[in-house]
Design a protein around this motif. Structure first.
Motif, PDB file in Angstrom:
ATOM      1  N   ILE A  14       0.851  -1.192   0.000  1.00 48.07           N
ATOM      2  CA  ILE A  14       0.000   0.000   0.000  1.00 48.07           C
ATOM      3  C   ILE A  14       0.885   1.240   0.000  1.00 48.07           C
ATOM      4  CG2 ILE A  14      -1.759   1.309   1.278  1.00 48.07           C
ATOM      5  CD1 ILE A  14      -2.706  -1.366   2.469  1.00 48.07           C
ATOM      6  N   ASP A  15       0.619   2.116  -0.961  1.00 49.72           N
ATOM      7  CA  ASP A  15       1.312   3.405  -1.023  1.00 49.72           C
ATOM      8  C   ASP A  15       0.334   4.453  -1.548  1.00 49.72           C
ATOM      9  OD1 ASP A  15       1.196   3.008  -3.799  1.00 49.72           O
ATOM     10  OD2 ASP A  15       3.315   2.500  -3.971  1.00 49.72           O
ATOM     11  N   ASN A  16       0.844   5.584  -1.977  1.00 50.97           N
ATOM     12  CA  ASN A  16      -0.038   6.682  -2.389  1.00 50.97           C
ATOM     13  C   ASN A  16      -0.747   6.424  -3.719  1.00 50.97           C
ATOM     14  OD1 ASN A  16       2.335   6.960  -3.904  1.00 50.97           O
ATOM     15  ND2 ASN A  16       2.084   9.173  -4.073  1.00 50.97           N
ATOM     16  N   THR A  17      -0.409   5.344  -4.422  1.00 50.34           N
ATOM     17  CA  THR A  17      -1.066   5.045  -5.700  1.00 50.34           C
ATOM     18  C   THR A  17      -2.328   4.205  -5.530  1.00 50.34           C
ATOM     19  OG1 THR A  17       0.246   3.034  -6.080  1.00 50.34           O
ATOM     20  CG2 THR A  17       1.142   5.129  -6.934  1.00 50.34           C
ATOM     21  N   ASN A  18      -2.549   3.640  -4.352  1.00 49.77           N
ATOM     22  CA  ASN A  18      -3.755   2.837  -4.122  1.00 49.77           C
ATOM     23  C   ASN A  18      -4.976   3.744  -4.144  1.00 49.77           C
ATOM     24  OD1 ASN A  18      -1.420   1.349  -2.744  1.00 49.77           O
ATOM     25  ND2 ASN A  18      -3.017  -0.205  -2.840  1.00 49.77           N
ATOM     26  N   ILE A  19      -6.054   3.262  -4.780  1.00 51.67           N
ATOM     27  CA  ILE A  19      -7.243   4.107  -4.937  1.00 51.67           C
ATOM     28  C   ILE A  19      -8.453   3.613  -4.135  1.00 51.67           C
ATOM     29  CG2 ILE A  19      -6.565   5.016  -7.193  1.00 51.67           C
ATOM     30  CD1 ILE A  19      -8.464   2.940  -8.455  1.00 51.67           C
ATOM     31  N   LYS A  20      -8.410   2.381  -3.642  1.00 51.58           N
ATOM     32  CA  LYS A  20      -9.546   1.870  -2.874  1.00 51.58           C
ATOM     33  C   LYS A  20      -9.609   2.574  -1.523  1.00 51.58           C
ATOM     34  CE  LYS A  20      -9.387  -2.735  -4.930  1.00 51.58           C
ATOM     35  NZ  LYS A  20      -9.074  -4.149  -4.665  1.00 51.58           N
ATOM     36  N   PRO A  21     -10.817   2.903  -1.060  1.00 55.87           N
ATOM     37  CA  PRO A  21     -10.952   3.625   0.215  1.00 55.87           C
ATOM     38  C   PRO A  21     -10.260   2.924   1.389  1.00 55.87           C
ATOM     39  CG  PRO A  21     -13.039   3.639  -0.946  1.00 55.87           C
ATOM     40  CD  PRO A  21     -12.120   2.729  -1.721  1.00 55.87           C
ATOM     41  N   TRP A  22     -10.423   1.608   1.523  1.00 54.95           N
ATOM     42  CA  TRP A  22      -9.796   0.876   2.631  1.00 54.95           C
ATOM     43  C   TRP A  22      -8.287   1.068   2.593  1.00 54.95           C
ATOM     44  CZ3 TRP A  22      -6.311  -3.092   3.541  1.00 54.95           C
ATOM     45  CH2 TRP A  22      -6.382  -3.715   4.789  1.00 54.95           C
ATOM     46  N   ASP A  23      -7.695   0.927   1.422  1.00 52.71           N
ATOM     47  CA  ASP A  23      -6.248   1.095   1.262  1.00 52.71           C
ATOM     48  C   ASP A  23      -5.808   2.504   1.636  1.00 52.71           C
ATOM     49  OD1 ASP A  23      -6.431  -1.472   0.222  1.00 52.71           O
ATOM     50  OD2 ASP A  23      -5.925  -0.896  -1.824  1.00 52.71           O
ATOM     51  N   LYS A  24      -6.582   3.486   1.213  1.00 51.50           N
ATOM     52  CA  LYS A  24      -6.232   4.887   1.516  1.00 51.50           C
ATOM     53  C   LYS A  24      -6.260   5.159   3.022  1.00 51.50           C
ATOM     54  CE  LYS A  24      -7.326   7.343  -2.665  1.00 51.50           C
ATOM     55  NZ  LYS A  24      -7.818   8.618  -3.146  1.00 51.50           N
ATOM     56  N   PHE A  25      -7.286   4.642   3.702  1.00 53.04           N
ATOM     57  CA  PHE A  25      -7.370   4.840   5.152  1.00 53.04           C
ATOM     58  C   PHE A  25      -6.184   4.181   5.864  1.00 53.04           C
ATOM     59  CE2 PHE A  25     -12.165   5.244   4.554  1.00 53.04           C
ATOM     60  CZ  PHE A  25     -12.161   6.619   4.728  1.00 53.04           C
ATOM     61  N   VAL A  26      -5.843   2.960   5.441  1.00 50.30           N
ATOM     62  CA  VAL A  26      -4.698   2.265   6.038  1.00 50.30           C
ATOM     63  C   VAL A  26      -3.424   3.062   5.789  1.00 50.30           C
ATOM     64  CG1 VAL A  26      -3.255   0.194   5.866  1.00 50.30           C
ATOM     65  CG2 VAL A  26      -5.746  -0.026   5.990  1.00 50.30           C
ATOM     66  N   THR A  72      -4.968  -2.333  12.988  1.00 54.15           N
ATOM     67  CA  THR A  72      -5.678  -3.536  13.450  1.00 54.15           C
ATOM     68  C   THR A  72      -7.197  -3.401  13.301  1.00 54.15           C
ATOM     69  OG1 THR A  72      -5.561  -2.773  15.736  1.00 54.15           O
ATOM     70  CG2 THR A  72      -3.868  -4.324  15.006  1.00 54.15           C
ATOM     71  N   GLY A  73      -7.735  -2.233  13.506  1.00 56.48           N
ATOM     72  CA  GLY A  73      -9.171  -2.035  13.307  1.00 56.48           C
ATOM     73  C   GLY A  73      -9.578  -2.254  11.859  1.00 56.48           C
ATOM     74  N   TYR A  74      -8.738  -1.846  10.946  1.00 60.35           N
ATOM     75  CA  TYR A  74      -9.025  -2.052   9.521  1.00 60.35           C
ATOM     76  C   TYR A  74      -8.969  -3.539   9.170  1.00 60.35           C
ATOM     77  CZ  TYR A  74      -8.526   2.970   9.157  1.00 60.35           C
ATOM     78  OH  TYR A  74      -8.682   4.332   9.324  1.00 60.35           O
ATOM     79  N   LEU A  75      -8.049  -4.270   9.792  1.00 54.76           N
ATOM     80  CA  LEU A  75      -7.971  -5.712   9.541  1.00 54.76           C
ATOM     81  C   LEU A  75      -9.231  -6.414  10.051  1.00 54.76           C
ATOM     82  CD1 LEU A  75      -4.231  -6.391  10.378  1.00 54.76           C
ATOM     83  CD2 LEU A  75      -5.279  -6.168   8.133  1.00 54.76           C
ATOM     84  N   GLN A  76      -9.779  -5.948  11.152  1.00 55.98           N
ATOM     85  CA  GLN A  76     -11.014  -6.536  11.682  1.00 55.98           C
ATOM     86  C   GLN A  76     -12.171  -6.342  10.701  1.00 55.98           C
ATOM     87  OE1 GLN A  76     -11.285  -4.638  15.502  1.00 55.98           O
ATOM     88  NE2 GLN A  76      -9.902  -6.093  16.478  1.00 55.98           N
ATOM     89  N   GLN A  77     -12.142  -5.244   9.948  1.00 51.34           N
ATOM     90  CA  GLN A  77     -13.189  -5.003   8.950  1.00 51.34           C
ATOM     91  C   GLN A  77     -13.196  -6.067   7.857  1.00 51.34           C
ATOM     92  OE1 GLN A  77     -12.542  -1.066   7.405  1.00 51.34           O
ATOM     93  NE2 GLN A  77     -13.064  -0.056   9.329  1.00 51.34           N
ATOM     94  N   LEU A  78     -12.060  -6.719   7.642  1.00 48.34           N
ATOM     95  CA  LEU A  78     -11.970  -7.746   6.599  1.00 48.34           C
ATOM     96  C   LEU A  78     -12.657  -9.046   7.012  1.00 48.34           C
ATOM     97  CD1 LEU A  78      -8.248  -7.231   5.532  1.00 48.34           C
ATOM     98  CD2 LEU A  78     -10.309  -6.373   4.383  1.00 48.34           C
ATOM     99  N   LYS A  79     -13.012  -9.171   8.296  1.00 46.40           N
ATOM    100  CA  LYS A  79     -13.696 -10.350   8.837  1.00 46.40           C
ATOM    101  C   LYS A  79     -12.950 -11.649   8.506  1.00 46.40           C
ATOM    102  CE  LYS A  79     -18.332  -8.332   8.692  1.00 46.40           C
ATOM    103  NZ  LYS A  79     -18.278  -7.296   9.499  1.00 46.40           N
ATOM    104  N   GLY A  80     -11.623 -11.576   8.589  1.00 45.00           N
ATOM    105  CA  GLY A  80     -10.812 -12.776   8.434  1.00 45.00           C
ATOM    106  C   GLY A  80     -10.601 -13.251   7.006  1.00 45.00           C
ATOM    107  N   ILE A  81     -10.983 -12.461   6.018  1.00 45.82           N
ATOM    108  CA  ILE A  81     -10.824 -12.847   4.611  1.00 45.82           C
ATOM    109  C   ILE A  81      -9.771 -11.943   3.955  1.00 45.82           C
ATOM    110  CG2 ILE A  81     -11.966 -13.136   2.375  1.00 45.82           C
ATOM    111  CD1 ILE A  81     -12.965 -15.092   4.476  1.00 45.82           C
ATOM    112  N   ILE A  82      -8.809 -12.559   3.291  1.00 48.37           N
ATOM    113  CA  ILE A  82      -7.730 -11.821   2.630  1.00 48.37           C
ATOM    114  C   ILE A  82      -8.306 -11.002   1.479  1.00 48.37           C
ATOM    115  CG2 ILE A  82      -5.627 -12.080   1.244  1.00 48.37           C
ATOM    116  CD1 ILE A  82      -4.964 -14.558   2.934  1.00 48.37           C
ATOM    117  N   PRO A  83      -7.965  -9.714   1.395  1.00 45.41           N
ATOM    118  CA  PRO A  83      -8.467  -8.893   0.289  1.00 45.41           C
ATOM    119  C   PRO A  83      -7.731  -9.212  -1.017  1.00 45.41           C
ATOM    120  CG  PRO A  83      -6.956  -7.622   1.622  1.00 45.41           C
ATOM    121  CD  PRO A  83      -7.126  -8.954   2.310  1.00 45.41           C
ATOM    122  N   ASP A  84      -8.364  -8.890  -2.122  1.00 48.98           N
ATOM    123  CA  ASP A  84      -7.754  -8.895  -3.462  1.00 48.98           C
ATOM    124  C   ASP A  84      -7.550 -10.269  -4.076  1.00 48.98           C
ATOM    125  OD1 ASP A  84      -7.529  -6.123  -3.002  1.00 48.98           O
ATOM    126  OD2 ASP A  84      -5.470  -6.318  -2.313  1.00 48.98           O
TER     127      ASP A  84
END
Length: 168
Positions: A14-26, A72-84
């Motif tokens: 994750i860097d400044n080129t990511n466009i998904k909201p979750w990625d941007k917040f992280v 860690t709060g953002y990881l909890q939002q994934l509900k244990g499923i790997i993104p992408d």
């Protein structure tokens, strides 16, 4: 019959080129945490980058762990499923048990230079077969089932087999 039980690792960068909201917040929250936590290791304000801190300050590698708390709060939002990582039907299916956060680069004066990685480690999977560039896998269970539900997914960049074990 022996089973090949594997653990996969997905490295999400994750860097400044990511466009998904979750990625941007992280990205933003981990940068803010890096700025705050790095102050302890840079009290004389001699260094601006993570690389300079690693080279010049004892225990600066602890910043990986210290900054990880911000996500860690953002990881909890994934509900244990790997993104992408999607199966061949376009569904997210790969469950994770553990993760490792890593600061790749950062500069306290420039969020655009902030780059992190989250390494997701899957729950154990049975590797049944490889079909072209796709793996046929199922969730590992200790019990013997009459029918096993599977997922077929293409290997993709940043996904690798982290470990393998033969189970009788």
């Amino acid at each position: 019959m022996p089973k090949k039980v594997i653990t996969l690792c997905y490295r999400k960068i994750i860097d400044n080129t990511n466009i998904k909201p979750w990625d941007k917040f992280v990205h933003e929250d981990s940068f803010a945490e890096f700025k705050m936590q790095s102050q302890f290791y840079n009290q004389e304000q001699k260094y601006t980058t993570f690389a300079e801190l690693l080279l010049n300050v004892t225990d600066a590698e602890k910043l990986h762990f210290l900054v990880s708390a911000s996500i860690t709060g953002y990881l909890q939002q994934l509900k244990g499923i790997i993104p992408d990582v999607l199966d061949n039907l376009g569904r997210r299916f790969l469950a994770f048990e553990n993760f490792r956060f890593e600061l790749i680069n950062s500069d306290i004066n420039d969020i655009d230079r902030h780059k992190i990685a989250i390494n997701f480690f899957s729950k154990p999977l049975v590797w049944h077969d490889t079909i072209d560039n796709q793996l046929l896998v199922s969730q590992f269970t200790e019990t013997v089932e009459e029918e096993t539900f599977t997922n077929l997914f293409p290997m993709q960049p940043f996904v690798s087999i982290y470990s393998i074990k033969i189970v009788e």
